[in-house]
Design an enzyme around this catalytic site. Sequence first.
Site, PDB file in Angstrom:
ATOM      1  CD  GLU A   1      -3.053  -1.145   0.278  1.00 30.27           C
ATOM      2  OE1 GLU A   1      -3.114  -0.223  -0.557  1.00 30.27           O
ATOM      3  OE2 GLU A   1      -3.862  -2.098   0.310  1.00 30.27           O
TER       4      GLU A   1
ATOM      5  CG  HIS B   1      -4.659  -0.707   5.656  1.00 25.84           C
ATOM      6  ND1 HIS B   1      -6.039  -0.691   5.667  1.00 25.84           N
ATOM      7  CD2 HIS B   1      -4.302  -1.860   5.029  1.00 25.84           C
ATOM      8  CE1 HIS B   1      -6.483  -1.790   5.081  1.00 25.84           C
ATOM      9  NE2 HIS B   1      -5.461  -2.511   4.692  1.00 25.84           N
TER      10      HIS B   1
ATOM     11  CG  HIS C   1      -7.125  -6.219   7.251  1.00 29.23           C
ATOM     12  ND1 HIS C   1      -6.499  -7.289   6.636  1.00 29.23           N
ATOM     13  CD2 HIS C   1      -6.923  -5.156   6.442  1.00 29.23           C
ATOM     14  CE1 HIS C   1      -5.928  -6.889   5.501  1.00 29.23           C
ATOM     15  NE2 HIS C   1      -6.160  -5.586   5.373  1.00 29.23           N
TER      16      HIS C   1
ATOM     17  CD  GLU D   1     -16.183  11.214  26.640  1.00 24.20           C
ATOM     18  OE1 GLU D   1     -15.080  10.681  26.558  1.00 24.20           O
ATOM     19  OE2 GLU D   1     -16.644  11.701  27.672  1.00 24.20           O
TER      20      GLU D   1
ATOM     21  CG  HIS E   1      -9.276  -3.910   2.280  1.00 29.72           C
ATOM     22  ND1 HIS E   1      -8.533  -3.612   1.172  1.00 29.72           N
ATOM     23  CD2 HIS E   1      -8.356  -4.214   3.235  1.00 29.72           C
ATOM     24  CE1 HIS E   1      -7.244  -3.757   1.423  1.00 29.72           C
ATOM     25  NE2 HIS E   1      -7.111  -4.108   2.682  1.00 29.72           N
TER      26      HIS E   1
HETATM   27  O1  2HA Z   1      -1.825  -7.322   3.202  1.00 34.67           O
HETATM   28  O2  2HA Z   1      -3.518  -5.106   4.189  1.00 34.67           O
HETATM   29  O3  2HA Z   1      -4.186  -3.835   2.009  1.00 34.67           O
HETATM   30  C1  2HA Z   1      -1.544  -5.992   3.360  1.00 34.67           C
HETATM   31  C2  2HA Z   1      -2.793  -5.238   3.238  1.00 34.67           C
HETATM   32  C3  2HA Z   1      -3.101  -4.665   1.941  1.00 34.67           C
HETATM   33 ZN    ZN Z   2      -5.443  -4.391   3.815  1.00 38.54          ZN
END
Ligand code: 2HA
Ligand code: ZN
Length: 272
Positions: A116, A140, A142, A170, A211
Site C-alpha cells: 500500500e 491501515h 483489518h 465521545e 477490506h
Molecule cells: O496485506 O492489508 O491492504 C496488506 C494489506 C493490503
Molecule cells: Zn489491507
Amino acid sequence: MDIKAAKFMEGFIRLTADAFKKGWHERNGGNLTYRVPASEVESVKDSLHEVKEWLPIGNTVPGLAGEYFLVTGSGKYMRNVELAPEENVALIKIDEKGENYGIVWGLVKGGRPTSELPTHLANHELKKKLTDGKNRIIYHAHPTNLIALTFVLPLNDKEFTRELWEMATEDPVIFPEGLGVVPWMVPGGKAIADASTKLMEKYRVVVWAHHGLFVCGDDFDEAFGLMDTVEKAAEICVKVRSMGGKKQTITKENFLDLAKEFNIDLNTDLLD
Ligand code: 2HA
Ligand code: ZN
C-alpha cells in the site's frame, strides 16, 4: 545510536504489537508508515547504508522529496515486527523527484515496502501539507467489526458516520469531521490511493469497504487511538444490531449540545 534503540522504533513496535493483539492483523494484513523527522534520521545515521537500488513508488509525491519513512514490509506479519524489526520493517528514502524510493536500513532477508506504499505516501504528502508537517503516521488495519459493518451499513459517508457517532457519546469528539467511505476497490494500486486521498482532504478516517480502515495521526498514540475508537464503535454497533437494534439513541440535538459544550467543530453536514 542503533536504530533499534531509537524512541521512534519503540513507538512503531509498540503499535504493531498492540494492534496484532487486538486482532486487527491476521497473517500479513495491514501496514504502518512513519515519516521520520530529519533530527531522528540524523540520530541513527550510523545504522544506515547507502541506497543500493532506486525503485518506483507507483505514484508521484514531490511534496515528500528527500523524506525518510519507516515502513512495514510487503507480505511481512505485524506480529513479527517486535521479534525482528530488521527483517520486517525498512527505512526508506524518497528521491528528489518524489518518484522512487531506496532502502537505507532493514528488510535484511529481502522484500519490499508495504504493497500500500502508493496510498500511504499520497496521504502523507496531503496530510503533511494540510497539518503544516505535524501529521507523521498513516496506518491501515483489518478490524473485524468495522469490516463486518461494511456488509450491512449503507456505503456513504453520512450514514456510516452517523451510525458510528451514535455508538459512543465521545466519538464525535474524537472524529468530529466524520469518516469517508471508499467502495470496494482493488488494494495496493493508484486508484485506491486517489480515492482515499480525495476523502482524506476532509477526514482523518477512511473506510475501505469489505477490506479495512485507513487512518492518520500526528503520532503513534493518535493513530492507534483513532483506529481503536472507530473499531470499538463498530463493535458496539454489531452488538446493538445483534440484540435486535436500537430502541433509543443519541439525537441530533444531543450531538449539537455536545459540540457546544466540548467546543468541537462538528461536521453538521453529516447530521441531517
Ligand atoms: O496485506 O492489508 O491492504 C496488506 C494489506 C493490503
Ligand atoms: Zn489491507
